[in-house]
Design an enzyme around this catalytic site. Sequence first.
Site, PDB file in Angstrom:
ATOM      1  N   ASN A   9      -7.004   6.992   6.577  1.00 37.91           N
ATOM      2  CA  ASN A   9      -5.606   6.886   6.971  1.00 37.91           C
ATOM      3  C   ASN A   9      -5.555   6.005   8.216  1.00 37.91           C
ATOM      4  O   ASN A   9      -5.907   6.437   9.297  1.00 37.91           O
ATOM      5  CB  ASN A   9      -5.054   8.292   7.262  1.00 37.91           C
ATOM      6  CG  ASN A   9      -3.643   8.258   7.810  1.00 37.91           C
ATOM      7  OD1 ASN A   9      -2.980   7.221   7.779  1.00 37.91           O
ATOM      8  ND2 ASN A   9      -3.186   9.385   8.323  1.00 37.91           N
ATOM      9  N   LYS A  11      -2.994   4.796   9.704  1.00 35.99           N
ATOM     10  CA  LYS A  11      -1.827   5.053  10.554  1.00 35.99           C
ATOM     11  C   LYS A  11      -1.180   3.715  10.979  1.00 35.99           C
ATOM     12  O   LYS A  11      -1.155   2.784  10.195  1.00 35.99           O
ATOM     13  CB  LYS A  11      -2.235   5.916  11.744  1.00 35.99           C
ATOM     14  CG  LYS A  11      -2.993   7.177  11.286  1.00 35.99           C
ATOM     15  CD  LYS A  11      -3.258   8.173  12.364  1.00 35.99           C
ATOM     16  CE  LYS A  11      -4.018   9.359  11.780  1.00 35.99           C
ATOM     17  NZ  LYS A  11      -4.232  10.442  12.739  1.00 35.99           N
ATOM     18  N   HIS A  94       1.800  14.402   6.288  1.00 33.57           N
ATOM     19  CA  HIS A  94       0.875  14.297   7.419  1.00 33.57           C
ATOM     20  C   HIS A  94       1.495  14.940   8.661  1.00 33.57           C
ATOM     21  O   HIS A  94       2.709  14.854   8.873  1.00 33.57           O
ATOM     22  CB  HIS A  94       0.535  12.830   7.689  1.00 33.57           C
ATOM     23  CG  HIS A  94      -0.607  12.692   8.644  1.00 33.57           C
ATOM     24  ND1 HIS A  94      -0.428  12.789  10.008  1.00 33.57           N
ATOM     25  CD2 HIS A  94      -1.934  12.549   8.446  1.00 33.57           C
ATOM     26  CE1 HIS A  94      -1.612  12.683  10.602  1.00 33.57           C
ATOM     27  NE2 HIS A  94      -2.533  12.536   9.672  1.00 33.57           N
ATOM     28  N   GLU A 166      -5.648  19.652   7.468  1.00 37.73           N
ATOM     29  CA  GLU A 166      -5.888  18.961   8.730  1.00 37.73           C
ATOM     30  C   GLU A 166      -5.350  19.799   9.887  1.00 37.73           C
ATOM     31  O   GLU A 166      -4.149  19.744  10.193  1.00 37.73           O
ATOM     32  CB  GLU A 166      -5.186  17.609   8.728  1.00 37.73           C
ATOM     33  CG  GLU A 166      -5.661  16.682   7.633  1.00 37.73           C
ATOM     34  CD  GLU A 166      -5.355  15.231   7.962  1.00 37.73           C
ATOM     35  OE1 GLU A 166      -6.296  14.451   8.085  1.00 37.73           O
ATOM     36  OE2 GLU A 166      -4.170  14.893   8.114  1.00 37.73           O
ATOM     37  N   GLY A 172      -7.396  13.441  15.884  1.00 39.52           N
ATOM     38  CA  GLY A 172      -7.434  12.432  16.943  1.00 39.52           C
ATOM     39  C   GLY A 172      -7.861  12.980  18.295  1.00 39.52           C
ATOM     40  O   GLY A 172      -7.716  12.310  19.317  1.00 39.52           O
ATOM     41  N   SER A 212     -10.854  14.499  13.082  1.00 39.63           N
ATOM     42  CA  SER A 212     -12.035  14.061  13.835  1.00 39.63           C
ATOM     43  C   SER A 212     -13.327  14.107  13.021  1.00 39.63           C
ATOM     44  O   SER A 212     -14.379  14.460  13.537  1.00 39.63           O
ATOM     45  CB  SER A 212     -12.176  14.876  15.125  1.00 39.63           C
ATOM     46  OG  SER A 212     -11.057  14.655  15.968  1.00 39.63           O
TER      47      SER A 212
END
Length: 249
Positions: A9, A11, A94, A166, A172, A212
């Site tokens: 992804n 982003k 998401h 997630e 992140g 991560s």
Amino acid sequence: MRSKIVAGNWKMNKNLAETEALLTELSAKLPDTTAEVMVAPNFVNLVTAKQSLESSTIEVIAQNMHFAESGAYTGETSGDMLLDIGIDTVIIGHSERRAYFGETDEILEKKVKAALAKNMRVMFCFGEELTDRKSDNHFNVVGGQIKNALFSLDASAWSKIVLAYEPVWAIGTGETASAEQAQEMHAFIRKTITDGYDAAVANNVSILYGGSVKPANAAEIFSKPDVDGGLIGGAALVADDFAAIIKAI
Ligand code: PGA
């Protein structure tokens, strides 16, 4: 069908030239794998990404779509527009869409249904926040996210669903769920689907972990029986790292 999947992804990262460069490098470094490999570049670069990967097994997918067919929805993209450029898989739900763009379970349910109505494949994301985990409410939250957006679907529709767990606190942040935490939640997710539908539906759905995932922790996370792959953010922007994660599966 349950399959191993590694999806990147991207982003809101990589301009046109960078998109082409990363895909060229990734294609060259792509390890031999039976897993499905996917990348989700920014919307404006999807056509170029499709062209760059014309002779590749890497699939281009979209990060989002609107539930309406067409019309006055400034800034949005429809399922038909994606299909028209050869993209038939879309990420929906998401945590950044939920947190920054107000996407509720109700909106996400509409998006999922709109995509499925077009025979698209949906990668549905969900996960608890840190406060939910600290208050031991993470199973409730995750169970609710799945039920609210997906449990009105017919059992047959689930063949087009991929799930991506997630935990928001791991996205992140460099902090990842342990392989045990991932397995525990993935087993819970599968049980939730078994209870709502049946074991066949539950055992056929791929459940990815995201948050991560890096070359250093991918193999351990992927080794867990209910973890069918990963949705990768930051590490998907570096060809060597993404290739190493694909190798780990
Ligand atoms: P991350 O992102 O790998 O950078 O944590 C994962 C995601 O948001 O899908």
